[in-house]
Design a protein around this motif. Sequence first.
Motif, PDB file in Angstrom:
ATOM      1  N   UNK A 132      -1.257 -20.593  66.619  1.00  0.00           N
ATOM      2  CA  UNK A 132      -2.654 -20.348  66.875  1.00  0.00           C
ATOM      3  C   UNK A 132      -2.794 -18.801  66.549  1.00  0.00           C
ATOM      4  N   UNK A 133      -1.750 -18.060  66.155  1.00  0.00           N
ATOM      5  CA  UNK A 133      -1.883 -16.766  65.768  1.00  0.00           C
ATOM      6  C   UNK A 133      -2.060 -15.767  66.987  1.00  0.00           C
ATOM      7  N   UNK A 134      -1.465 -16.127  67.878  1.00  0.00           N
ATOM      8  CA  UNK A 134      -1.643 -15.556  69.178  1.00  0.00           C
ATOM      9  C   UNK A 134      -0.669 -14.225  69.312  1.00  0.00           C
ATOM     10  N   UNK A 135      -1.117 -13.322  68.841  1.00  0.00           N
ATOM     11  CA  UNK A 135      -0.340 -12.176  68.845  1.00  0.00           C
ATOM     12  C   UNK A 135      -0.386 -11.338  70.088  1.00  0.00           C
ATOM     13  N   UNK A 136      -0.932 -11.936  71.140  1.00  0.00           N
ATOM     14  CA  UNK A 136      -0.930 -11.216  72.670  1.00  0.00           C
ATOM     15  C   UNK A 136       0.047 -12.109  73.441  1.00  0.00           C
ATOM     16  N   UNK A 137       0.835 -13.043  72.796  1.00  0.00           N
ATOM     17  CA  UNK A 137       1.536 -13.950  73.581  1.00  0.00           C
ATOM     18  C   UNK A 137       2.679 -13.229  74.539  1.00  0.00           C
ATOM     19  N   UNK A 138       2.678 -13.480  75.763  1.00  0.00           N
ATOM     20  CA  UNK A 138       3.883 -12.749  76.484  1.00  0.00           C
ATOM     21  C   UNK A 138       5.294 -13.113  75.939  1.00  0.00           C
ATOM     22  N   UNK A 139       5.245 -14.668  75.406  1.00  0.00           N
ATOM     23  CA  UNK A 139       6.429 -15.074  74.887  1.00  0.00           C
ATOM     24  C   UNK A 139       7.057 -14.196  73.973  1.00  0.00           C
ATOM     25  N   UNK A 140       6.231 -13.303  73.351  1.00  0.00           N
ATOM     26  CA  UNK A 140       6.832 -12.589  72.059  1.00  0.00           C
ATOM     27  C   UNK A 140       7.954 -11.558  72.469  1.00  0.00           C
ATOM     28  N   UNK A 141       7.614 -11.075  73.870  1.00  0.00           N
ATOM     29  CA  UNK A 141       8.353 -10.053  74.467  1.00  0.00           C
ATOM     30  C   UNK A 141       9.803 -10.543  74.978  1.00  0.00           C
ATOM     31  N   UNK A 142       9.977 -11.971  75.226  1.00  0.00           N
ATOM     32  CA  UNK A 142      11.007 -12.442  75.867  1.00  0.00           C
ATOM     33  C   UNK A 142      12.366 -12.119  75.254  1.00  0.00           C
TER      34      UNK A 142
ATOM     35  N   UNK B 157       6.062  -8.259  64.777  1.00  0.00           N
ATOM     36  CA  UNK B 157       5.650  -9.338  64.822  1.00  0.00           C
ATOM     37  C   UNK B 157       4.300  -9.665  65.316  1.00  0.00           C
ATOM     38  N   UNK B 158       4.003  -8.739  66.147  1.00  0.00           N
ATOM     39  CA  UNK B 158       2.461  -8.791  66.905  1.00  0.00           C
ATOM     40  C   UNK B 158       1.232  -8.190  65.649  1.00  0.00           C
ATOM     41  N   UNK B 159       1.723  -7.380  64.803  1.00  0.00           N
ATOM     42  CA  UNK B 159       0.828  -7.046  63.844  1.00  0.00           C
ATOM     43  C   UNK B 159       0.638  -8.052  62.689  1.00  0.00           C
ATOM     44  N   UNK B 160       1.918  -8.863  62.501  1.00  0.00           N
ATOM     45  CA  UNK B 160       1.661 -10.085  61.567  1.00  0.00           C
ATOM     46  C   UNK B 160       0.864 -11.136  62.237  1.00  0.00           C
ATOM     47  N   UNK B 161       0.885 -11.320  63.380  1.00  0.00           N
ATOM     48  CA  UNK B 161       0.265 -12.480  64.087  1.00  0.00           C
ATOM     49  C   UNK B 161      -1.339 -11.860  64.108  1.00  0.00           C
ATOM     50  N   UNK B 162      -1.633 -10.729  64.297  1.00  0.00           N
ATOM     51  CA  UNK B 162      -2.964 -10.347  64.259  1.00  0.00           C
ATOM     52  C   UNK B 162      -3.552 -10.439  63.198  1.00  0.00           C
ATOM     53  N   UNK B 163      -2.877  -9.892  62.001  1.00  0.00           N
ATOM     54  CA  UNK B 163      -3.361  -9.940  60.722  1.00  0.00           C
ATOM     55  C   UNK B 163      -3.870 -11.474  60.514  1.00  0.00           C
ATOM     56  N   UNK B 164      -2.916 -12.512  60.929  1.00  0.00           N
ATOM     57  CA  UNK B 164      -3.337 -13.906  60.632  1.00  0.00           C
ATOM     58  C   UNK B 164      -4.481 -14.294  61.431  1.00  0.00           C
ATOM     59  N   UNK B 165      -4.466 -13.866  62.485  1.00  0.00           N
ATOM     60  CA  UNK B 165      -5.506 -14.170  63.343  1.00  0.00           C
ATOM     61  C   UNK B 165      -7.123 -13.551  62.741  1.00  0.00           C
ATOM     62  N   UNK B 166      -6.912 -12.262  62.116  1.00  0.00           N
ATOM     63  CA  UNK B 166      -8.055 -11.708  61.791  1.00  0.00           C
ATOM     64  C   UNK B 166      -8.415 -12.437  60.356  1.00  0.00           C
TER      65      UNK B 166
ATOM     66  N   UNK C  69      -8.111 -15.447  59.816  1.00  0.00           N
ATOM     67  CA  UNK C  69      -8.422 -17.088  60.035  1.00  0.00           C
ATOM     68  C   UNK C  69      -7.173 -17.891  59.619  1.00  0.00           C
ATOM     69  N   UNK C  70      -5.952 -17.326  59.758  1.00  0.00           N
ATOM     70  CA  UNK C  70      -4.832 -18.331  59.431  1.00  0.00           C
ATOM     71  C   UNK C  70      -4.097 -18.582  60.610  1.00  0.00           C
ATOM     72  N   UNK C  71      -3.481 -19.749  60.546  1.00  0.00           N
ATOM     73  CA  UNK C  71      -2.209 -20.220  61.478  1.00  0.00           C
ATOM     74  C   UNK C  71      -1.196 -20.810  60.668  1.00  0.00           C
ATOM     75  N   UNK C  72       0.020 -20.807  61.424  1.00  0.00           N
ATOM     76  CA  UNK C  72       1.157 -21.348  60.740  1.00  0.00           C
ATOM     77  C   UNK C  72       1.731 -22.595  61.309  1.00  0.00           C
ATOM     78  N   UNK C  73       1.976 -23.472  60.515  1.00  0.00           N
ATOM     79  CA  UNK C  73       2.705 -24.774  61.073  1.00  0.00           C
ATOM     80  C   UNK C  73       4.091 -24.943  60.532  1.00  0.00           C
ATOM     81  N   UNK C  74       4.648 -25.685  61.453  1.00  0.00           N
ATOM     82  CA  UNK C  74       6.058 -25.774  60.900  1.00  0.00           C
ATOM     83  C   UNK C  74       7.009 -24.820  61.609  1.00  0.00           C
ATOM     84  N   UNK C  75       8.249 -24.803  61.301  1.00  0.00           N
ATOM     85  CA  UNK C  75       9.232 -23.936  61.842  1.00  0.00           C
ATOM     86  C   UNK C  75      10.194 -23.337  60.913  1.00  0.00           C
ATOM     87  N   UNK C  76      10.607 -21.924  60.974  1.00  0.00           N
ATOM     88  CA  UNK C  76      11.628 -21.505  59.940  1.00  0.00           C
ATOM     89  C   UNK C  76      13.050 -22.167  60.452  1.00  0.00           C
TER      90      UNK C  76
END
Length: 130
Positions: free
Chosen positions: A17-27, A37-46, A48-55
């Motif tokens: 969901x391009x959630x740059x504020x997810x608390x999970x990111x700091x785990x 990570x947060x900047x990249x997800x914010x850029x995707x959110x801004x 209008x992009x989401x990412x599917x799948x897994x690395x």
Amino acid sequence: MEAYLGMWNDMAGAAVTSDWRSPELALNATADALSRISRGLYADHYNGLVTKGRPVNHPTVESVEPPVAPTTVDIVDCGDDSQWLKYRADTGQRADDGPSGRRHIDAKVKKAVDGSWKVVDFAIQDVGTC
């Protein structure tokens, strides 16, 4: 190694969901790694992009410091993002975000004062570097 793989898992979960504020990111990430990570997800959110799948990751320990009771671990990885792709959030169409594939990754993991391990920095190279 657990913190490193956890960081990628947390990032992939938030990228859906391009959630740059997810608390999970700091785990499993902090400092420059968490910021990147947060900047990249914010850029995707801004944008209008989401990412599917897994690395897919294949990390190995390159070094530990100090050798006895280490507090820093350097990790090298050949990560594959060919099944972790960006899509337009509004249409579901695949976004043209450049090539995907296997990339060399360097990461630094440090032991925090509370005894937990967190990725403090990582660098991803171009496709085809591993």
